[in-house]
Design an enzyme around this catalytic site. Structure first.
Site, PDB file in Angstrom:
ATOM      1  N   LYS A 163       0.839  -1.207   0.000  1.00 55.12           N
ATOM      2  CA  LYS A 163       0.000   0.000   0.000  1.00 55.12           C
ATOM      3  C   LYS A 163       0.873   1.255   0.000  1.00 55.12           C
ATOM      4  O   LYS A 163       0.586   2.223  -0.712  1.00 55.12           O
ATOM      5  CB  LYS A 163      -0.950  -0.030   1.211  1.00 55.12           C
ATOM      6  CG  LYS A 163      -2.083  -1.028   1.017  1.00 55.12           C
ATOM      7  CD  LYS A 163      -2.800  -1.449   2.286  1.00 55.12           C
ATOM      8  CE  LYS A 163      -3.739  -2.606   1.963  1.00 55.12           C
ATOM      9  NZ  LYS A 163      -4.312  -3.267   3.135  1.00 55.12           N
ATOM     10  N   GLN A 177      -5.176  -2.070   9.246  1.00 49.25           N
ATOM     11  CA  GLN A 177      -4.889  -3.356   8.622  1.00 49.25           C
ATOM     12  C   GLN A 177      -5.492  -4.489   9.468  1.00 49.25           C
ATOM     13  O   GLN A 177      -5.213  -4.592  10.654  1.00 49.25           O
ATOM     14  CB  GLN A 177      -3.362  -3.534   8.472  1.00 49.25           C
ATOM     15  CG  GLN A 177      -2.953  -4.791   7.751  1.00 49.25           C
ATOM     16  CD  GLN A 177      -3.404  -4.806   6.284  1.00 49.25           C
ATOM     17  OE1 GLN A 177      -3.284  -3.819   5.579  1.00 49.25           O
ATOM     18  NE2 GLN A 177      -3.957  -5.922   5.843  1.00 49.25           N
ATOM     19  N   ASP A 215     -11.465   2.214   3.284  1.00 51.86           N
ATOM     20  CA  ASP A 215     -11.631   0.768   3.118  1.00 51.86           C
ATOM     21  C   ASP A 215     -13.118   0.402   3.036  1.00 51.86           C
ATOM     22  O   ASP A 215     -13.461  -0.718   2.654  1.00 51.86           O
ATOM     23  CB  ASP A 215     -11.006   0.047   4.330  1.00 51.86           C
ATOM     24  CG  ASP A 215      -9.960  -0.973   3.925  1.00 51.86           C
ATOM     25  OD1 ASP A 215      -9.755  -1.138   2.710  1.00 51.86           O
ATOM     26  OD2 ASP A 215      -9.365  -1.605   4.816  1.00 51.86           O
TER      27      ASP A 215
END
Ligand code: NAP
Length: 284
Positions: A52, A96, A119
């Site tokens: 990322k 994450q 996200d």
């Protein structure tokens, strides 16, 4: 012989467009920025986070990773997220997953400001998504829809079968396909005679996390197959679909690696850029 659709190739195209946009925006505005929160030292998570950071860098977007110890308390994590929510230089916040067992994922995700939830996994974003309201959508389903578009796959009127019903992939991709006017069937671990169902799919999406589980007997001739699975077998990556057995039978298929995976990161960049435009008041 199937047409193999490489997310890696489409990603290059989309990232180049985004790099151009970032270059234009930053002539007048600040740089867009993604904050990534990583708790613990899980090797797979660390490698995803590295990917990322690299992707942000490649399009001129800033990124900062907050790497916390695996024993971090819930309070510390929530305080960090609160700080990022109030940091006007941060456009997107990504925690994450998975988190260590002692941290409640839902409680942590709920803390993220929905305007920075790139996200698309917080309860508010999920609620907006299922209510068909504006907001961030989860990245992997967005990536799959972009791949189907790239492959010129007709969705309307087709029978789409989704194997897997997670909040991350199965559930939202079924919803997007339904919105694109497919007739959608969802399967899961309790589905009786999976093969009988998947054999009727014009479009088959597989997200179960079982290496090469879907074989030639599971697919009908000419089907479109999207393999979301990422599994490591003998040190090598493979999908949930037995690519070598299925590919000769179908019309379109995605490989693993280089299929859906790169699209997930690309859609994360796209969502972060969308958040940046909102924060900076940039109209498109
Ligand atoms: P998950 O949360 O573990 O969910 C797995 C789903 O598969 C569940 O709904 C489960 O059913 C179903 N399932 C498991 N075994 C099955 C079987 N034998 N037959 C039918 N259904 C079965 O997984 P996920 O997060 O959706 O991820 C799925 C896979 O996609 C993993 O390999 C993951 O690494 C990969 N993934 C890839 C990307 C990417 O960017 N490429 C992104 C996300 C995930 P139940 O609900 O009944 O338990």
């Amino acid at each position: 012989m199937a047409r193999i659709i490489y997310g890696s190739e489409l990603s290059v195209k989309l990232k180049s467009d985004m790099a151009h946009q970032v270059e234009q925006y930053t002539r007048i505005h600040r740089q867009p920025k993604l904050a990534v929160v990583l708790v613990g030292d899980d090797p797979a998570s660390m490698s995803y986070v590295k990917g990322k950071e690299k992707a942000c860098d490649a399009i001129g977007m800033a990124s900062k990773t907050y790497h916390l110890d695996g024993s971090t308390t819930l309070d510390t994590l929530l305080t960090l997220i609160d700080g990022l929510n109030h940091d006007h230089t941060v456009d997107g916040i990504l925690v994450q997953l998975p988190l260590p067992d002692h941290l409640d994922e839902q409680q942590v995700l709920s803390k993220i400001d929905p305007s920075k939830d790139v996200d698309g996994l917080t309860p508010i974003s999920m609620g907006r998504f299922f209510a068909n309201q504006p907001g961030f959508k989860p990245c992997t389903p967005l990536g799959i829809m972009a791949l189907l578009k790239e492959a010129n796959v007709t969705i309307e009127g087709k029978h789409a079968v989704v194997v897997g019903r997670s909040q991350l992939v199965g559930n939202p991709i079924a919803q997007l396909l339904l919105r694109a006017n497919a007739t959608v069937t969802m399967c899961h671990s309790r589905t009786v005679d999976l093969e009988e169902v998947t054999k009727t799919a014009d479009i088959l999406i597989v997200a179960i996390g079982k290496p090469r589980y879907i074989g030639a007997n599971h697919v009908k001739d000419g089907a479109v197959v999207i393999d979301v699975g990422v599994n490591r077998v003998d040190g090598k990556l493979c999908g949930d679909v037995d690519f070598d057995m299925v590919e000769p039978k179908v019309s379109v298929i995605t490989p693993v690696p280089k299929g859906v995976g790169p699209m997930t990161i690309t859609m994360l960049l796209s969502n972060t850029l969308q958040a940046y435009r909102l924060h900076e008041g940039i109209d498109v």
